[in-house]
Scaffold this motif. Structure first.
Motif, short mmCIF file in Angstrom:
data_model
loop_
_atom_site.label_atom_id
_atom_site.label_comp_id
_atom_site.label_asym_id
_atom_site.label_seq_id
_atom_site.Cartn_x
_atom_site.Cartn_y
_atom_site.Cartn_z
N GLU A 45 0.56 -1.14 0.16
CA GLU A 45 0.17 0.33 -0.09
C GLU A 45 1.14 0.82 0.12
N GLU A 46 1.83 1.12 0.78
CA GLU A 46 2.14 1.93 1.07
C GLU A 46 4.14 2.18 1.31
N VAL A 47 4.81 2.91 0.38
CA VAL A 47 6.56 2.44 1.31
C VAL A 47 6.60 4.36 1.65
N ALA A 48 6.95 3.60 2.74
CA ALA A 48 7.90 4.87 3.99
C ALA A 48 9.54 4.43 4.09
N GLU A 49 9.68 5.79 3.34
CA GLU A 49 11.52 5.32 3.61
C GLU A 49 11.63 6.46 5.01
N PHE A 50 12.56 5.62 5.60
CA PHE A 50 13.01 6.96 7.03
C PHE A 50 14.00 8.19 6.72
N ALA A 51 13.57 9.52 6.46
CA ALA A 51 14.73 10.43 6.32
C ALA A 51 16.13 10.41 7.60
N GLY A 52 17.03 10.94 7.16
CA GLY A 52 17.90 11.50 8.04
C GLY A 52 18.41 10.49 8.95
N TYR A 53 17.39 8.88 9.71
CA TYR A 53 17.76 7.93 10.58
C TYR A 53 18.44 6.96 10.04
N VAL A 54 19.61 6.90 11.30
CA VAL A 54 20.18 4.83 11.03
C VAL A 54 19.93 3.86 11.92
N SER A 55 18.87 3.49 11.63
CA SER A 55 19.11 2.53 12.86
C SER A 55 20.28 1.68 13.00
N SER A 56 20.35 1.60 14.12
CA SER A 56 20.92 0.10 14.33
C SER A 56 20.98 -1.09 13.75
N LYS A 57 19.40 -0.98 13.48
CA LYS A 57 19.33 -3.16 13.56
C LYS A 57 19.72 -2.62 11.54
N GLY A 58 19.59 -1.93 11.06
CA GLY A 58 19.65 -1.83 9.34
C GLY A 58 18.27 -1.53 8.76
N ALA A 59 17.36 -1.63 8.92
CA ALA A 59 16.13 -0.95 8.09
C ALA A 59 15.82 0.66 7.97
N THR A 60 15.75 0.38 6.61
CA THR A 60 15.51 1.21 5.79
C THR A 60 14.83 2.03 5.84
#
Length: 88
Positions: A45-60
């Motif tokens: 339905e939707e694709v939401a990408e993280f902006a300016g955030y780096v996950s320690s678990k690697g999800a983007t």
């Protein structure tokens, strides 16, 4: 590889909940069908990408998906056995 968090949208109750994390070689787009590790088909339905955030678990990315009706042709793996036909 893109690591994403799948979030289920249950249309009947309009609820959202986290399903699992998974990887894609190319980023799915809204409207595309995907197969999850549970062997079921889902529509993005939707694709939401993280902006300016780096996950320690690697999800983007967060992919919001909903289940595809079991009677739709895409719900059938077209006679493919994932382990036999898709794995090298």
């Amino acid at each position: 590889m893109f690591k994403v968090v799948l979030v289920m949208h249950e249309p009947s109750s309009n609820d959202y909940y986290r399903m699992n994390k998974t990887y894609f070689e190319s980023m799915p787009i809204a409207g595309q069908y995907i197969y999850n590790s549970d062997g079921l088909a889902y529509r993005v339905e939707e694709v939401a990408e993280f902006a300016g955030y780096v996950s320690s678990k690697g999800a983007t990315t967060i992919l919001v998906v909903h289940p595809v009706d079991k009677n739709e042709p895409v719900s059938n793996l077209y006679g493919l056995d994932i382990e036999r036909d898709l794995d090298d």
